[in-house]
Design a protein around this motif. Structure first.
Motif, PDB file in Angstrom:
ATOM      1  N   GLU A   5      59.482   5.959 -92.596  1.00  0.00           N
ATOM      2  CA  GLU A   5      60.007   4.664 -92.162  1.00  0.00           C
ATOM      3  C   GLU A   5      61.518   4.732 -91.956  1.00  0.00           C
ATOM      4  O   GLU A   5      62.045   4.173 -90.988  1.00  0.00           O
ATOM      5  CB  GLU A   5      59.665   3.571 -93.189  1.00  0.00           C
ATOM      6  N   GLN A   6      62.224   5.401 -92.853  1.00  0.00           N
ATOM      7  CA  GLN A   6      63.667   5.545 -92.714  1.00  0.00           C
ATOM      8  C   GLN A   6      64.016   6.360 -91.470  1.00  0.00           C
ATOM      9  O   GLN A   6      64.971   6.043 -90.761  1.00  0.00           O
ATOM     10  CB  GLN A   6      64.273   6.201 -93.955  1.00  0.00           C
ATOM     11  N   LYS A   7      63.242   7.389 -91.188  1.00  0.00           N
ATOM     12  CA  LYS A   7      63.496   8.205 -89.995  1.00  0.00           C
ATOM     13  C   LYS A   7      63.230   7.398 -88.727  1.00  0.00           C
ATOM     14  O   LYS A   7      64.003   7.491 -87.766  1.00  0.00           O
ATOM     15  CB  LYS A   7      62.671   9.492 -90.030  1.00  0.00           C
ATOM     16  N   ARG A   8      62.187   6.575 -88.729  1.00  0.00           N
ATOM     17  CA  ARG A   8      61.945   5.699 -87.575  1.00  0.00           C
ATOM     18  C   ARG A   8      63.108   4.738 -87.369  1.00  0.00           C
ATOM     19  O   ARG A   8      63.536   4.481 -86.242  1.00  0.00           O
ATOM     20  CB  ARG A   8      60.627   4.941 -87.734  1.00  0.00           C
ATOM     21  N   GLU A   9      63.643   4.211 -88.476  1.00  0.00           N
ATOM     22  CA  GLU A   9      64.780   3.301 -88.398  1.00  0.00           C
ATOM     23  C   GLU A   9      66.014   4.019 -87.843  1.00  0.00           C
ATOM     24  O   GLU A   9      66.760   3.455 -87.041  1.00  0.00           O
ATOM     25  CB  GLU A   9      65.085   2.703 -89.778  1.00  0.00           C
ATOM     26  N   MET A  10      66.232   5.253 -88.253  1.00  0.00           N
ATOM     27  CA  MET A  10      67.342   6.047 -87.706  1.00  0.00           C
ATOM     28  C   MET A  10      67.198   6.193 -86.198  1.00  0.00           C
ATOM     29  O   MET A  10      68.168   6.005 -85.446  1.00  0.00           O
ATOM     30  CB  MET A  10      67.365   7.450 -88.326  1.00  0.00           C
ATOM     31  N   ILE A  11      65.997   6.540 -85.767  1.00  0.00           N
ATOM     32  CA  ILE A  11      65.740   6.720 -84.335  1.00  0.00           C
ATOM     33  C   ILE A  11      66.025   5.421 -83.587  1.00  0.00           C
ATOM     34  O   ILE A  11      66.694   5.414 -82.551  1.00  0.00           O
ATOM     35  CB  ILE A  11      64.304   7.213 -84.104  1.00  0.00           C
ATOM     36  N   HIS A  12      65.533   4.323 -84.122  1.00  0.00           N
ATOM     37  CA  HIS A  12      65.740   3.026 -83.485  1.00  0.00           C
ATOM     38  C   HIS A  12      67.223   2.683 -83.399  1.00  0.00           C
ATOM     39  O   HIS A  12      67.729   2.327 -82.335  1.00  0.00           O
ATOM     40  CB  HIS A  12      64.981   1.940 -84.244  1.00  0.00           C
ATOM     41  N   ARG A  13      67.920   2.793 -84.520  1.00  0.00           N
ATOM     42  CA  ARG A  13      69.328   2.391 -84.551  1.00  0.00           C
ATOM     43  C   ARG A  13      70.217   3.309 -83.713  1.00  0.00           C
ATOM     44  O   ARG A  13      71.157   2.836 -83.063  1.00  0.00           O
ATOM     45  CB  ARG A  13      69.836   2.345 -85.982  1.00  0.00           C
ATOM     46  N   LEU A  14      69.926   4.591 -83.728  1.00  0.00           N
ATOM     47  CA  LEU A  14      70.715   5.513 -82.901  1.00  0.00           C
ATOM     48  C   LEU A  14      70.479   5.247 -81.417  1.00  0.00           C
ATOM     49  O   LEU A  14      71.414   5.302 -80.616  1.00  0.00           O
ATOM     50  CB  LEU A  14      70.401   6.961 -83.261  1.00  0.00           C
ATOM     51  N   THR A  15      69.242   4.941 -81.062  1.00  0.00           N
ATOM     52  CA  THR A  15      68.954   4.579 -79.673  1.00  0.00           C
ATOM     53  C   THR A  15      69.724   3.322 -79.290  1.00  0.00           C
ATOM     54  O   THR A  15      70.345   3.256 -78.222  1.00  0.00           O
ATOM     55  CB  THR A  15      67.441   4.369 -79.464  1.00  0.00           C
ATOM     56  N   GLU A  16      69.703   2.312 -80.155  1.00  0.00           N
ATOM     57  CA  GLU A  16      70.431   1.071 -79.882  1.00  0.00           C
ATOM     58  C   GLU A  16      71.921   1.334 -79.716  1.00  0.00           C
ATOM     59  O   GLU A  16      72.563   0.760 -78.828  1.00  0.00           O
ATOM     60  CB  GLU A  16      70.181   0.046 -80.986  1.00  0.00           C
ATOM     61  N   ALA A  17      72.484   2.194 -80.560  1.00  0.00           N
ATOM     62  CA  ALA A  17      73.909   2.510 -80.456  1.00  0.00           C
ATOM     63  C   ALA A  17      74.223   3.166 -79.114  1.00  0.00           C
ATOM     64  O   ALA A  17      75.216   2.828 -78.457  1.00  0.00           O
ATOM     65  CB  ALA A  17      74.337   3.423 -81.600  1.00  0.00           C
ATOM     66  N   MET A  18      73.372   4.084 -78.677  1.00  0.00           N
ATOM     67  CA  MET A  18      73.596   4.753 -77.393  1.00  0.00           C
ATOM     68  C   MET A  18      73.467   3.772 -76.236  1.00  0.00           C
ATOM     69  O   MET A  18      74.248   3.810 -75.290  1.00  0.00           O
ATOM     70  CB  MET A  18      72.637   5.926 -77.222  1.00  0.00           C
ATOM     71  N   VAL A  19      72.507   2.864 -76.312  1.00  0.00           N
ATOM     72  CA  VAL A  19      72.324   1.863 -75.256  1.00  0.00           C
ATOM     73  C   VAL A  19      73.551   0.951 -75.178  1.00  0.00           C
ATOM     74  O   VAL A  19      73.976   0.576 -74.084  1.00  0.00           O
ATOM     75  CB  VAL A  19      71.020   1.076 -75.469  1.00  0.00           C
ATOM     76  N   GLU A  20      74.125   0.612 -76.325  1.00  0.00           N
ATOM     77  CA  GLU A  20      75.346  -0.209 -76.320  1.00  0.00           C
ATOM     78  C   GLU A  20      76.470   0.498 -75.576  1.00  0.00           C
ATOM     79  O   GLU A  20      77.272  -0.144 -74.895  1.00  0.00           O
ATOM     80  CB  GLU A  20      75.797  -0.500 -77.752  1.00  0.00           C
TER      81      GLU A  20
END
Length: 76
Positions: free
Chosen positions: A16-31
């Motif tokens: 779950e933590q790794k999925r959250e990392m993937i999600h948040r890093l993707t969001e940061a790149m999209v920003e």
């Protein structure tokens, strides 16, 4: 297009933590890049075997990281 590579010591983070990392890093790149690149933003999580990661000339294990986090290792 963009590739974010995250290296972790195995057994430290939950799926779950790794999925959250993937999600948040993707969001940061999209920003930074814009929404158009969301579908081509790759995040790769590589887990390094416990003891195969060194800091300051010493191997670092899953148990060492758990101790730093203030929790007991599941392997202990």
């Amino acid at each position: 297009m963009p590739l974010v590579n995250v290296k972790l010591i195995e057994g430290v983070f939950t799926p779950e933590q790794k999925r959250e990392m993937i999600h948040r890093l993707t969001e940061a790149m999209v920003e930074i890049e814009g929404e158009a690149l969301r579908q081509v933003t790759w995040v790769v999580v590589d887990e390094v075997k416990s003891g195969d990661w060194g800091v300051g000339g010493n191997g670092l294990t899953t148990a060492d990281v758990h101790a730093l986090q203030g929790r007991a290792s599941a392997a202990a």
